[in-house]
Design a protein around this motif. Structure first.
Motif, PDB file in Angstrom:
ATOM      1  N   ASP A  58      34.485  -6.470 -35.681  1.00 28.79           N
ATOM      2  CA  ASP A  58      34.421  -6.767 -34.257  1.00 28.79           C
ATOM      3  C   ASP A  58      33.406  -5.907 -33.518  1.00 28.79           C
ATOM      4  OD1 ASP A  58      36.333  -8.740 -34.358  1.00 28.79           O
ATOM      5  OD2 ASP A  58      37.970  -7.289 -34.243  1.00 28.79           O
ATOM      6  N   TYR A  59      32.510  -5.267 -34.247  1.00 34.26           N
ATOM      7  CA  TYR A  59      31.632  -4.296 -33.603  1.00 34.26           C
ATOM      8  C   TYR A  59      30.157  -4.647 -33.725  1.00 34.26           C
ATOM      9  CZ  TYR A  59      31.251   0.432 -31.678  1.00 34.26           C
ATOM     10  OH  TYR A  59      31.055   1.502 -30.860  1.00 34.26           O
ATOM     11  N   TRP A  60      29.839  -5.729 -34.444  1.00 34.23           N
ATOM     12  CA  TRP A  60      28.463  -6.049 -34.747  1.00 34.23           C
ATOM     13  C   TRP A  60      28.159  -7.504 -34.430  1.00 34.23           C
ATOM     14  CZ3 TRP A  60      25.267  -2.282 -37.287  1.00 34.23           C
ATOM     15  CH2 TRP A  60      25.949  -1.092 -37.608  1.00 34.23           C
ATOM     16  N   ALA A  61      26.866  -7.823 -34.363  1.00 34.57           N
ATOM     17  CA  ALA A  61      26.423  -9.203 -34.198  1.00 34.57           C
ATOM     18  C   ALA A  61      25.129  -9.390 -34.986  1.00 34.57           C
ATOM     19  CB  ALA A  61      26.209  -9.543 -32.723  1.00 34.57           C
ATOM     20  N   HIS A  62      24.831 -10.639 -35.315  1.00 29.65           N
ATOM     21  CA  HIS A  62      23.620 -10.940 -36.080  1.00 29.65           C
ATOM     22  C   HIS A  62      22.374 -10.852 -35.186  1.00 29.65           C
ATOM     23  CE1 HIS A  62      25.227 -12.230 -39.955  1.00 29.65           C
ATOM     24  NE2 HIS A  62      26.236 -12.766 -39.284  1.00 29.65           N
ATOM     25  N   ILE A  63      21.300 -10.359 -35.775  1.00 25.75           N
ATOM     26  CA  ILE A  63      20.005 -10.337 -35.092  1.00 25.75           C
ATOM     27  C   ILE A  63      18.952 -10.958 -36.002  1.00 25.75           C
ATOM     28  CG2 ILE A  63      20.501  -8.277 -33.722  1.00 25.75           C
ATOM     29  CD1 ILE A  63      18.677  -6.708 -35.692  1.00 25.75           C
ATOM     30  N   ALA A  64      17.879 -11.424 -35.362  1.00 30.26           N
ATOM     31  CA  ALA A  64      16.690 -11.827 -36.100  1.00 30.26           C
ATOM     32  C   ALA A  64      15.717 -10.655 -36.034  1.00 30.26           C
ATOM     33  CB  ALA A  64      16.081 -13.073 -35.488  1.00 30.26           C
ATOM     34  N   PHE A  65      15.367 -10.110 -37.166  1.00 26.49           N
ATOM     35  CA  PHE A  65      14.490  -8.943 -37.233  1.00 26.49           C
ATOM     36  C   PHE A  65      13.146  -9.385 -37.818  1.00 26.49           C
ATOM     37  CE2 PHE A  65      12.899  -5.417 -39.973  1.00 26.49           C
ATOM     38  CZ  PHE A  65      12.493  -4.568 -38.948  1.00 26.49           C
ATOM     39  N   CYS A  66      12.089  -9.119 -37.082  1.00 29.65           N
ATOM     40  CA  CYS A  66      10.760  -9.575 -37.502  1.00 29.65           C
ATOM     41  C   CYS A  66       9.806  -8.389 -37.554  1.00 29.65           C
ATOM     42  CB  CYS A  66      10.218 -10.616 -36.527  1.00 29.65           C
ATOM     43  SG  CYS A  66      11.429 -11.879 -36.061  1.00 29.65           S
ATOM     44  N   SER A  67       9.017  -8.351 -38.589  1.00 30.71           N
ATOM     45  CA  SER A  67       8.017  -7.294 -38.722  1.00 30.71           C
ATOM     46  C   SER A  67       6.742  -7.905 -39.299  1.00 30.71           C
ATOM     47  CB  SER A  67       8.538  -6.175 -39.620  1.00 30.71           C
ATOM     48  OG  SER A  67       8.669  -6.642 -40.952  1.00 30.71           O
ATOM     49  N   TRP A  71       5.836  -8.126 -42.249  1.00 32.25           N
ATOM     50  CA  TRP A  71       5.977  -8.696 -43.579  1.00 32.25           C
ATOM     51  C   TRP A  71       6.638 -10.077 -43.522  1.00 32.25           C
ATOM     52  CZ3 TRP A  71       6.858  -3.636 -42.287  1.00 32.25           C
ATOM     53  CH2 TRP A  71       5.907  -2.730 -42.800  1.00 32.25           C
ATOM     54  N   GLN A  72       7.878 -10.125 -43.110  1.00 27.69           N
ATOM     55  CA  GLN A  72       8.541 -11.416 -43.030  1.00 27.69           C
ATOM     56  C   GLN A  72       9.744 -11.296 -42.097  1.00 27.69           C
ATOM     57  OE1 GLN A  72      10.008 -12.433 -46.915  1.00 27.69           O
ATOM     58  NE2 GLN A  72      11.504 -10.787 -46.964  1.00 27.69           N
ATOM     59  N   PRO A  73      10.137 -12.407 -41.493  1.00 26.17           N
ATOM     60  CA  PRO A  73      11.331 -12.371 -40.635  1.00 26.17           C
ATOM     61  C   PRO A  73      12.594 -12.441 -41.492  1.00 26.17           C
ATOM     62  CG  PRO A  73      10.416 -14.571 -40.656  1.00 26.17           C
ATOM     63  CD  PRO A  73       9.483 -13.726 -41.478  1.00 26.17           C
ATOM     64  N   ILE A  74      13.610 -11.698 -41.113  1.00 23.39           N
ATOM     65  CA  ILE A  74      14.880 -11.710 -41.840  1.00 23.39           C
ATOM     66  C   ILE A  74      16.027 -11.679 -40.836  1.00 23.39           C
ATOM     67  CG2 ILE A  74      13.972 -10.555 -43.897  1.00 23.39           C
ATOM     68  CD1 ILE A  74      15.295  -7.975 -42.858  1.00 23.39           C
ATOM     69  N   LEU A  75      17.205 -12.025 -41.298  1.00 26.88           N
ATOM     70  CA  LEU A  75      18.427 -11.882 -40.504  1.00 26.88           C
ATOM     71  C   LEU A  75      19.094 -10.571 -40.870  1.00 26.88           C
ATOM     72  CD1 LEU A  75      19.809 -15.506 -40.675  1.00 26.88           C
ATOM     73  CD2 LEU A  75      19.117 -14.296 -38.602  1.00 26.88           C
ATOM     74  N   SER A  76      19.533  -9.847 -39.846  1.00 30.14           N
ATOM     75  CA  SER A  76      20.206  -8.576 -40.067  1.00 30.14           C
ATOM     76  C   SER A  76      21.357  -8.480 -39.063  1.00 30.14           C
ATOM     77  CB  SER A  76      19.212  -7.420 -39.894  1.00 30.14           C
ATOM     78  OG  SER A  76      19.818  -6.190 -40.216  1.00 30.14           O
ATOM     79  N   SER A  77      21.776  -7.261 -38.753  1.00 26.35           N
ATOM     80  CA  SER A  77      22.871  -7.078 -37.792  1.00 26.35           C
ATOM     81  C   SER A  77      22.650  -5.788 -37.009  1.00 26.35           C
ATOM     82  CB  SER A  77      24.224  -7.028 -38.505  1.00 26.35           C
ATOM     83  OG  SER A  77      24.272  -5.943 -39.417  1.00 26.35           O
ATOM     84  N   ALA A  78      23.296  -5.709 -35.856  1.00 28.37           N
ATOM     85  CA  ALA A  78      23.200  -4.519 -35.006  1.00 28.37           C
ATOM     86  C   ALA A  78      24.492  -4.370 -34.219  1.00 28.37           C
ATOM     87  CB  ALA A  78      22.007  -4.630 -34.055  1.00 28.37           C
ATOM     88  N   CYS A  79      24.777  -3.132 -33.790  1.00 27.41           N
ATOM     89  CA  CYS A  79      25.925  -2.905 -32.920  1.00 27.41           C
ATOM     90  C   CYS A  79      25.741  -3.699 -31.639  1.00 27.41           C
ATOM     91  CB  CYS A  79      26.067  -1.420 -32.593  1.00 27.41           C
ATOM     92  SG  CYS A  79      26.554  -0.397 -33.991  1.00 27.41           S
ATOM     93  N   ARG A  80      26.814  -4.261 -31.150  1.00 25.64           N
ATOM     94  CA  ARG A  80      26.721  -5.152 -30.005  1.00 25.64           C
ATOM     95  C   ARG A  80      26.236  -4.459 -28.735  1.00 25.64           C
ATOM     96  NH1 ARG A  80      32.483  -7.869 -31.237  1.00 25.64           N
ATOM     97  NH2 ARG A  80      32.797  -7.548 -29.019  1.00 25.64           N
ATOM     98  N   PHE A  81      26.405  -3.125 -28.644  1.00 25.53           N
ATOM     99  CA  PHE A  81      25.951  -2.430 -27.437  1.00 25.53           C
ATOM    100  C   PHE A  81      24.453  -2.155 -27.440  1.00 25.53           C
ATOM    101  CE2 PHE A  81      27.580   0.990 -30.274  1.00 25.53           C
ATOM    102  CZ  PHE A  81      26.392   1.686 -30.482  1.00 25.53           C
ATOM    103  N   MET A  82      23.793  -2.353 -28.568  1.00 22.90           N
ATOM    104  CA  MET A  82      22.347  -2.126 -28.604  1.00 22.90           C
ATOM    105  C   MET A  82      21.621  -3.208 -27.800  1.00 22.90           C
ATOM    106  SD  MET A  82      21.639  -0.857 -32.487  1.00 22.90           S
ATOM    107  CE  MET A  82      22.165   0.771 -33.024  1.00 22.90           C
ATOM    108  N   GLY A  83      20.432  -2.851 -27.331  1.00 19.67           N
ATOM    109  CA  GLY A  83      19.668  -3.781 -26.526  1.00 19.67           C
ATOM    110  C   GLY A  83      18.618  -4.505 -27.338  1.00 19.67           C
TER     111      GLY A  83
END
Length: 449
Positions: A417-426, A428-440
């Motif tokens: 209950d503390y995380w959500a999925h993010i799209a992380f792009c750099s 090299w290649q775009p990937i799906l990851s996760s981050a704490c929900r309070f992060m911006g």
């Protein structure tokens, strides 16, 4: 333990002589003296309770006794089970030597439980209950607090429950609705968790703009509900002409819907931006206001809190759905309205796998990002966003993009209950990851075709 009433032992004349150092009755001479009893007599009990779960018991004790006796009070619960005995520090024999009234305290009592107190006498290693007995109950208190963080569709209502050590098995929180008096029939209930002082808060979301609401703190024990004072607040009116995003001080300009040949259309720019090359705002997941900065990342930074229930309440809710797209927690839907919404994890996967990604730099503006071209040849630009880790501090990585999906990250091994999925792009290649929900992170809206 016997249940008795005070009874007299000797009632008449008695004399004492000192012949051979022994006390005995004399038939030749009598001297009237006071009446002496076996057991004392107690006045009606006075009981004073307070919110800490404490009861102060008081009674005036009379009669002189033949033998010194230990006296006090015995406490029974509503199942007639003995819970506690407290004795006065001094024994009673002669009333003039005893400190009256007899004031003793009972602690750690439970709320809404009926107790019965008896005077108790310890005589010849046996204990006897005396009259008069008295029943009482300690009520748990629920108090309605104020309202903060009111917007067009969100408000945070506060309350307090006490004594805090007596709330085991109790459900409590905020009851709210548009009509009074409030009850479970016409109000919605949001459960809360109190701090060590009994203070709690609940975020009300999905409210109607420019609408008056009633709210109160409530608690439930068994099938019974108890309510605090009913108060009111009014949500803000949405200003259709206001293009200011208070969380980021940038213009809120709806993007153009770009058809890339995928299942949904993608916006031409981010929330909080006015053109494709602008990064826009960094928002917590599930914060429709876009203004919250509370975090649990670094205790040395402003807005830090270790209250995880509060963080979950702010960012998506304590019982956040698996997907917040097009709900009152969806900042894209709230800010832009209409059919705009946050993209799902599946829609980001589609963008990553079915489109051509080129990492480019707009040298004249020193902006790095990804040009994403769809199967039909149309393209969008995703600028680098950086990420906000704690409070107002932003960790800017110019070659990376962090974008929220609308999906909560579900992993039972790592605080689901503390995380959500993010799209992380750099680069090299775009990937799906996760981050704490309070992060911006940034938000790129989509709409259905």
């Amino acid at each position: 333990m016997a249940n008795i009433s005070p009874c007299a032992f000797v009632n008449g004349e008695k004399i004492w002589s000192a012949e051979e150092g022994k006390n005995h009755f004399s038939l030749s001479k009598t001297v009237p003296i006071r009446t002496i009893y076996l057991f004392p007599e107690f006045s009606e009990l006075a009981i004073q309770t307070d919110i800490s779960g404490k009861a102060d018991i008081s009674s005036t004790v009379t009669r002189d006794l033949i033998f010194p006796q230990q006296i006090g009070y015995a406490l029974y619960d509503d199942n007639n089970e003995l819970k506690e005995i407290v004795y006065a520090p001094d024994k009673l024999q002669f009333n003039k030597d005893f400190k009256n009234p007899m004031n003793l305290s009972l602690d750690h009592l439970k709320h809404n439980t009926q107790y019965t107190v008896y005077p108790i006498i310890q005589h010849q290693e046996q204990e006897y209950l005396a009259n008069p007995a008295k029943t009482f109950k300690i009520d748990l208190n629920i108090m309605t607090g104020n309202t903060t963080d009111i917007s067009t569709d969100v408000a945070v209502c506060h309350g307090r429950i006490f004594p805090i050590e007596n709330i085991s098995g109790i459900t409590y929180g905020i009851c709210y609705g548009t009509a009074a008096p409030l009850s479970t029939e016409n109000g919605k209930l949001i459960e809360a968790t109190a701090d060590e002082d009994g203070n709690f808060k609940a975020m009300l979301s999905g409210l109607k703009e420019n609408t008056s609401y009633y709210y109160c703190a409530y608690m439930q024990t068994g099938d019974s509900f108890y309510y605090g004072e009913t108060k009111t607040f009014q949500t803000e009116k949405e200003d259709k002409n206001d293009n200011t995003d208070d969380g980021n001080n940038t213009n809120v300009t709806q993007g153009e819907a770009i058809d890339l040949g995928l299942s949904v259309k993608w916006a031409s720019h981010n929330i909080g931006a006015s053109k494709p090359e602008e990064a826009g705002g960094l928002y917590g997941w599930g914060d429709p206001t876009g203004t919250h900065l509370e975090h649990g990342w670094n205790s040395s930074q402003p807005y830090y809190t270790d209250d995880r229930d509060l963080l979950q309440t702010i960012y998506g809710g304590l019982n956040a759905p698996d997907n917040i797209t097009k709900t009152s927690r969806d900042i894209a839907h709230v800010k832009w309205g209409g059919e705009w919404r946050m993209p799902t994890k599946t829609e980001w996967e589609e963008l990553m796998t079915k489109c051509k990604w080129e990492y480019i730099s707009l040298s004249d503006q020193k902006i790095f990002g990804a040009k994403v071209t769809g199967p039909n040849g149309n393209s969008i630009f995703l600028p680098a966003t950086g990420i906000r880790e704690s409070g107002p501090n932003i960790v800017v990585q110019t070659d990376q993009q962090f974008y929220w999906t609308s999906n909560r990250y579900i992993n039972t091994d790592d605080e689901p209950d503390y995380w959500a999925h993010i799209a992380f792009c750099s680069r090299w290649q775009p990937i799906l990851s996760s981050a704490c929900r309070f992060m911006g992170c940034g938000v790129r809206p989509v709409m259905d075709k």
